[in-house]
Design a protein around this motif. Structure first.
Motif, PDB file in Angstrom:
ATOM      1  N   THR A   1    -145.061-104.274 -72.484  1.00  0.00           N
ATOM      2  CA  THR A   1    -144.124-104.368 -71.358  1.00  0.00           C
ATOM      3  C   THR A   1    -144.708-105.160 -70.205  1.00  0.00           C
ATOM      4  O   THR A   1    -144.034-106.008 -69.614  1.00  0.00           O
ATOM      5  CB  THR A   1    -143.744-102.953 -70.871  1.00  0.00           C
ATOM      6  N   ARG A   2    -145.979-104.921 -69.888  1.00  0.00           N
ATOM      7  CA  ARG A   2    -146.590-105.585 -68.739  1.00  0.00           C
ATOM      8  C   ARG A   2    -147.015-107.013 -69.077  1.00  0.00           C
ATOM      9  O   ARG A   2    -146.568-107.969 -68.436  1.00  0.00           O
ATOM     10  CB  ARG A   2    -147.795-104.789 -68.258  1.00  0.00           C
TER      11      ARG A   2
ATOM     12  N   GLY B   1    -142.914-113.540 -65.164  1.00  0.00           N
ATOM     13  CA  GLY B   1    -143.928-113.538 -64.115  1.00  0.00           C
ATOM     14  C   GLY B   1    -144.282-114.921 -63.625  1.00  0.00           C
ATOM     15  O   GLY B   1    -144.625-115.118 -62.452  1.00  0.00           O
ATOM     16  N   GLN B   2    -144.193-115.913 -64.510  1.00  0.00           N
ATOM     17  CA  GLN B   2    -144.519-117.282 -64.118  1.00  0.00           C
ATOM     18  C   GLN B   2    -143.464-117.862 -63.185  1.00  0.00           C
ATOM     19  O   GLN B   2    -143.746-118.743 -62.371  1.00  0.00           O
ATOM     20  CB  GLN B   2    -144.693-118.144 -65.365  1.00  0.00           C
ATOM     21  N   VAL B   3    -142.231-117.387 -63.305  1.00  0.00           N
ATOM     22  CA  VAL B   3    -141.171-117.795 -62.380  1.00  0.00           C
ATOM     23  C   VAL B   3    -141.417-117.171 -61.010  1.00  0.00           C
ATOM     24  O   VAL B   3    -141.320-117.836 -59.975  1.00  0.00           O
ATOM     25  CB  VAL B   3    -139.786-117.373 -62.913  1.00  0.00           C
ATOM     26  N   LEU B   4    -141.768-115.882 -60.995  1.00  0.00           N
ATOM     27  CA  LEU B   4    -142.037-115.187 -59.739  1.00  0.00           C
ATOM     28  C   LEU B   4    -143.220-115.812 -59.010  1.00  0.00           C
ATOM     29  O   LEU B   4    -143.253-115.837 -57.775  1.00  0.00           O
ATOM     30  CB  LEU B   4    -142.318-113.711 -60.014  1.00  0.00           C
ATOM     31  N   LYS B   5    -144.172-116.312 -59.752  1.00  0.00           N
ATOM     32  CA  LYS B   5    -145.334-116.967 -59.143  1.00  0.00           C
ATOM     33  C   LYS B   5    -144.890-118.144 -58.273  1.00  0.00           C
ATOM     34  O   LYS B   5    -145.316-118.277 -57.117  1.00  0.00           O
ATOM     35  CB  LYS B   5    -146.270-117.465 -60.251  1.00  0.00           C
TER      36      LYS B   5
ATOM     37  N   GLN C   1    -153.219-114.952 -57.764  1.00  0.00           N
ATOM     38  CA  GLN C   1    -154.111-115.010 -58.917  1.00  0.00           C
ATOM     39  C   GLN C   1    -153.626-114.101 -60.045  1.00  0.00           C
ATOM     40  O   GLN C   1    -153.937-114.335 -61.213  1.00  0.00           O
ATOM     41  CB  GLN C   1    -155.526-114.602 -58.492  1.00  0.00           C
ATOM     42  N   PHE C   2    -152.880-113.085 -59.697  1.00  0.00           N
ATOM     43  CA  PHE C   2    -152.328-112.177 -60.707  1.00  0.00           C
ATOM     44  C   PHE C   2    -151.544-112.932 -61.770  1.00  0.00           C
ATOM     45  O   PHE C   2    -151.554-112.565 -62.946  1.00  0.00           O
ATOM     46  CB  PHE C   2    -151.422-111.154 -60.023  1.00  0.00           C
ATOM     47  N   TYR C   3    -150.853-113.988 -61.368  1.00  0.00           N
ATOM     48  CA  TYR C   3    -150.000-114.735 -62.287  1.00  0.00           C
ATOM     49  C   TYR C   3    -150.734-115.854 -63.013  1.00  0.00           C
ATOM     50  O   TYR C   3    -150.135-116.568 -63.810  1.00  0.00           O
ATOM     51  CB  TYR C   3    -148.825-115.336 -61.523  1.00  0.00           C
ATOM     52  N   VAL C   4    -152.015-116.039 -62.726  1.00  0.00           N
ATOM     53  CA  VAL C   4    -152.777-117.154 -63.295  1.00  0.00           C
ATOM     54  C   VAL C   4    -153.610-116.669 -64.481  1.00  0.00           C
ATOM     55  O   VAL C   4    -154.490-115.816 -64.326  1.00  0.00           O
ATOM     56  CB  VAL C   4    -153.695-117.789 -62.228  1.00  0.00           C
TER      57      VAL C   4
ATOM     58  N   GLN D   1    -132.359-104.485 -57.088  1.00  0.00           N
ATOM     59  CA  GLN D   1    -132.206-105.270 -55.866  1.00  0.00           C
ATOM     60  C   GLN D   1    -133.497-105.986 -55.498  1.00  0.00           C
ATOM     61  O   GLN D   1    -133.478-107.140 -55.050  1.00  0.00           O
ATOM     62  CB  GLN D   1    -131.765-104.374 -54.700  1.00  0.00           C
ATOM     63  N   PHE D   2    -134.624-105.330 -55.702  1.00  0.00           N
ATOM     64  CA  PHE D   2    -135.909-105.936 -55.365  1.00  0.00           C
ATOM     65  C   PHE D   2    -136.140-107.218 -56.145  1.00  0.00           C
ATOM     66  O   PHE D   2    -136.532-108.245 -55.586  1.00  0.00           O
ATOM     67  CB  PHE D   2    -137.050-104.948 -55.630  1.00  0.00           C
ATOM     68  N   VAL D   3    -135.896-107.164 -57.452  1.00  0.00           N
ATOM     69  CA  VAL D   3    -136.121-108.338 -58.299  1.00  0.00           C
ATOM     70  C   VAL D   3    -135.123-109.440 -57.970  1.00  0.00           C
ATOM     71  O   VAL D   3    -135.486-110.620 -57.892  1.00  0.00           O
ATOM     72  CB  VAL D   3    -136.043-107.957 -59.790  1.00  0.00           C
TER      73      VAL D   3
END
Length: 370
Positions: A212-213, A221-225, A242-245, A109-111
């Motif tokens: 995995t990470r 992750g780039q979509v979530l950014k 910045q985590f996604y960069v 649900q979170f994602v």
């Protein structure tokens, strides 16, 4: 020290020979040229940081001009063909062996809420905290095992490490004293404990957690950014995300191909590969536990006011046609009569007046009918 640069076909031939001979593979370095040393050349730790041995892959880095006007080494990767990939290669075993876990993680649900733009800022901050503790543990164990031949070829500290980027994000959200304001949650602590156990007792399984990470960060992750930046109205200068960069990766797709090639070149037997796949599924489960924990916290948080209290988007239809979402992105007209009417109707005094008017209208209608 002399190095021999090889073309793609030569890498295929000599890389296979090295693997068969059981040669050790140097780990990723902090920049520099990808070269292949002679097979029996002895390399000390410092030399390993200056060269990259990538069997079956040719990498041609070039200098890119930095914003300050100077030059800095940012890796550029050539297109890499996957024709030589075998079903028994570790990258393929991980891909097939974690499909079900990957699908389940995407459907938490979170994602799902995150992808629809339904992410509260406070919850996003807590997710960033969880990531900080997770990557701190992972990168600590990777640093300890950077010279272990069962993991060393996947050691890319400059390109991949996220701890410092996450620290910047936490400083943005919590302020200078962010370290005093955060704590590791129960689900995150279980994940962290497992990473430390693996790093200290079964370092070959670190491959599963890194795969995995980091591969996920370079993919979904780039979509979530982009979703987070829009939904939370974060600065275009990328503070808070910045985590996604990944500044030192010029092409994510090509880097992922390179990373898979490194995994496939690891000297692992069948049993060890199966254990890595099993550990990757465990990593997905730990992530899902963190997602579930965040989801529970999210349900306990009050609804945040978003442009008058209306939702960002319900996840259905074309979001570009949704007036609420357009307004969230700052593309809707501030004088939109529909938005103004909705906002006005939500005021308690206006609702009271409307109720009184409806009562008078109902009475008048009843009198007319009788």
């Amino acid at each position: 020290m002399n190095f021999i640069e090889l073309d793609y076909s030569s890498h295929l031939q000599l890389g296979g020979a090295l693997k068969a001979a059981g040669s050790d593979l140097p780990h990723g370095s902090e920049g520099g040229t990808v070269v292949l040393p002679p097979p029996r050349l002895q390399r000390d730790v410092r030399e390993q940081h200056l060269c990259r041995l990538i069997p079956a892959v040719t990498t041609m880095p070039s200098a890119q001009e930095s914003p300050e006007g100077g030059e800095e080494d940012i890796l550029h990767y050539e297109e890499i063909e996957d024709d030589a990939v075998s079903p028994m290669d570790l990258s393929e075993l991980l891909k097939e062996g974690t499909k079900e876990s990957h699908d389940r993680a995407e459907n938490t649900q979170f994602v799902k809420d995150f992808l629809k733009g339904r992410i509260k800022k406070e919850l996003f901050k807590l997710a960033t905290v969880a990531l900080y503790f997770t990557y701190s543990a992972l990168e600590e164990e990777m640093d300890h095992n950077k010279d272990n031949p069962l993991f060393a070829p996947l050691y890319f500290p400059v390109e991949l490490h996220r701890r410092e980027a996450l620290a910047k994000d936490l400083k943005y959200f919590y302020g200078e004293d962010w370290k005093e304001k955060i704590q590791c949650s129960e689900a995150t602590q279980q994940y962290v404990d497992r990473i430390h156990h693996v790093g200290q007792h079964e370092p070959e399984l670190l491959v599963a957690h890194a795969y995995t990470r980091y591969m996920g960060d370079l993919s979904g992750g780039q979509v979530l950014k982009k979703v987070a930046q829009r939904a939370l109205k974060l600065p275009s200068t990328e503070e808070g995300i910045q985590f996604y960069v990944f500044d030192n990766i010029s092409n994510a797709q090509q880097f992922k191909q390179l990373y898979r090639a490194r995994m496939n070149a690891l000297d692992l037997d069948k049993n060890t590969k199966e254990r890595i796949v099993e550990e990757a599924n465990k990593a997905f489960r730990f992530n899902m536990q963190v997602f579930d924990e965040l989801d529970k916290i999210g349900r306990s948080l009050g609804e945040e006011a978003q442009d008058g209290g209306v939702p960002v988007h319900d996840g259905k239809g074309d979001i570009r046609k949704c007036p609420y979402y357009a307004d969230k992105l700052g593309t809707a007209s501030p004088s939109c009569p529909f938005q103004a009417a909705v906002g006005l109707a939500r005021q308690p005094l206006v609702q009271l007046v409307l109720a009184a008017c409806m009562a008078v209208a109902a009475g008048a209608a009843a009198w007319y009918i009788l």
